[in-house]
Design a protein around this motif. Structure first.
Motif, PDB file in Angstrom:
ATOM      1  N   GLU A  64       0.823  -1.195   0.000  1.00  0.00           N
ATOM      2  CA  GLU A  64       0.000   0.000   0.000  1.00  0.00           C
ATOM      3  C   GLU A  64       0.865   1.257   0.000  1.00  0.00           C
ATOM      4  OE1 GLU A  64      -3.129   2.550  -0.134  1.00  0.00           O
ATOM      5  OE2 GLU A  64      -3.108   0.382  -0.505  1.00  0.00           O
ATOM      6  N   SER A  65       1.988   1.206   0.714  1.00  0.00           N
ATOM      7  CA  SER A  65       2.876   2.368   0.740  1.00  0.00           C
ATOM      8  C   SER A  65       3.430   2.666  -0.648  1.00  0.00           C
ATOM      9  CB  SER A  65       4.023   2.156   1.739  1.00  0.00           C
ATOM     10  OG  SER A  65       4.724   0.965   1.471  1.00  0.00           O
TER      11      SER A  65
ATOM     12  N   GLU B 284       4.020   0.296   6.562  1.00  0.00           N
ATOM     13  CA  GLU B 284       2.592   0.154   6.797  1.00  0.00           C
ATOM     14  C   GLU B 284       2.444  -0.295   8.245  1.00  0.00           C
ATOM     15  OE1 GLU B 284       0.893  -2.385   3.778  1.00  0.00           O
ATOM     16  OE2 GLU B 284       2.180  -1.427   2.289  1.00  0.00           O
ATOM     17  N   LEU B 285       1.775   0.521   9.043  1.00  0.00           N
ATOM     18  CA  LEU B 285       1.713   0.300  10.481  1.00  0.00           C
ATOM     19  C   LEU B 285       0.316  -0.135  10.907  1.00  0.00           C
ATOM     20  CD1 LEU B 285       3.600   3.555  11.541  1.00  0.00           C
ATOM     21  CD2 LEU B 285       4.583   1.276  11.195  1.00  0.00           C
TER      22      LEU B 285
ATOM     23  N   ILE C 128      -2.109   2.721   9.012  1.00  0.00           N
ATOM     24  CA  ILE C 128      -1.661   3.980   8.432  1.00  0.00           C
ATOM     25  C   ILE C 128      -0.321   3.741   7.734  1.00  0.00           C
ATOM     26  CG2 ILE C 128      -2.850   5.407  10.146  1.00  0.00           C
ATOM     27  CD1 ILE C 128      -0.209   5.800  11.575  1.00  0.00           C
ATOM     28  N   VAL C 129       0.021   4.628   6.824  1.00  0.00           N
ATOM     29  CA  VAL C 129       1.292   4.548   6.104  1.00  0.00           C
ATOM     30  C   VAL C 129       2.190   5.679   6.571  1.00  0.00           C
ATOM     31  CG1 VAL C 129       2.398   4.765   3.844  1.00  0.00           C
ATOM     32  CG2 VAL C 129       0.312   3.408   4.075  1.00  0.00           C
ATOM     33  N   ALA C 130       3.444   5.370   6.841  1.00  0.00           N
ATOM     34  CA  ALA C 130       4.435   6.378   7.238  1.00  0.00           C
ATOM     35  C   ALA C 130       5.549   6.417   6.205  1.00  0.00           C
ATOM     36  CB  ALA C 130       5.002   6.059   8.614  1.00  0.00           C
ATOM     37  N   LEU C 131       5.883   7.619   5.742  1.00  0.00           N
ATOM     38  CA  LEU C 131       6.957   7.809   4.761  1.00  0.00           C
ATOM     39  C   LEU C 131       7.990   8.784   5.322  1.00  0.00           C
ATOM     40  CD1 LEU C 131       4.853   8.422   1.512  1.00  0.00           C
ATOM     41  CD2 LEU C 131       5.748   6.242   2.339  1.00  0.00           C
ATOM     42  N   ARG C 132       9.265   8.519   5.018  1.00  0.00           N
ATOM     43  CA  ARG C 132      10.317   9.470   5.391  1.00  0.00           C
ATOM     44  C   ARG C 132      10.811  10.166   4.132  1.00  0.00           C
ATOM     45  NH1 ARG C 132      14.826   6.972   8.881  1.00  0.00           N
ATOM     46  NH2 ARG C 132      15.500   6.115   6.878  1.00  0.00           N
TER      47      ARG C 132
END
Length: 221
Positions: free
Chosen positions: A151-152, A180-181, A207-211
């Motif tokens: 998904e990310s 993906e958390l 939720i999705v986390a991006l750096r």
């Protein structure tokens, strides 16, 4: 508002404990047989080494081998923005181009950040009898690294598409991490001050986390 009355730790500590026990037994057996192979912490699955971070406004439980303090802080800020209806904090955890897209396209320009926060508050932190809650603990139960089929990856592709539309360089070249958390959210009655697992838990969400350029951002539906 969908509650789960069974505390998640009752379902989580057993497999974690089993994983650790199996690791110890394996190491003992291997030593007995003269095998030099060992299982390091890095080889254990997510959740084998949990820590409780209480340095932010909302406590966050996570596996520190996977998630750094900066990301944990952003996750706490995201849920604290919902709890306090803080639009400035809410905006700060989101990648601007994605945030603008969410407001203008997905919501057809009909809703503001204040509207979205109010909806989230009424959905997650207000019961049918009007009892209000706070988040007592955000438990990150799983963290999957982004892959080409994740998904990310879809989110990153969409961001690049937005960049193309706006005729700016694609952001994917500066995104160096993605997760993906899976999130379990424990609740306590408003202003109780409790900051740990309770008997009230919302349905898990992802939720999705991006750096991007060294800064973490939260993507959500």
């Amino acid at each position: 508002m969908q509650f789960h009355s069974i505390p998640r730790f009752l379902r989580k500590t057993v497999p974690c404990s089993l994983a650790l026990c199996m690791s110890i037994l394996c190491l003992t057996a291997c030593g007995t047989q003269g095998d030099d192979s060992e299982i390091s912490q890095d080889q254990l699955p997510y959740g084998a080494t949990l820590t409780l971070n209480t340095s932010n406004e909302i406590s966050v439980q996570h596996d520190k081998r996977y998630l750094d303090d900066a990301l944990v802080s952003k996750i706490s800020d995201f849920y604290y923005a919902i709890q306090t209806q803080d639009t400035a904090l809410f905006q700060s955890v989101q990648l601007p181009i994605y945030h603008d897209y969410m407001l203008s396209v997905l919501n057809d320009g009909q809703f503001t950040d204040a509207d979205i926060l109010n909806f989230a508050y009424q959905t997650d932190l207000t019961a049918e009898d009007k009892t209000e809650y706070d988040f007592s603990l955000i438990d990150i139960t799983d963290a999957k690294k982004g892959t080409v089929y994740s998904e990310s990856a879809n989110v990153i592709a969409m961001i690049d598409s937005l960049c193309t539309e706006q005729k700016i360089p694609k952001m994917s070249q500066d995104i160096d991490a993605a997760y993906e958390l899976s999130i379990a959210r424990f609740l306590t009655e408003k202003d109780s001050g409790i900051r740990h697992e309770t008997g009230v838990m919302l349905t898990e969400e992802t939720i999705v986390a991006l750096r991007y350029q060294g800064e973490w951002y939260i993507m959500f539906d």
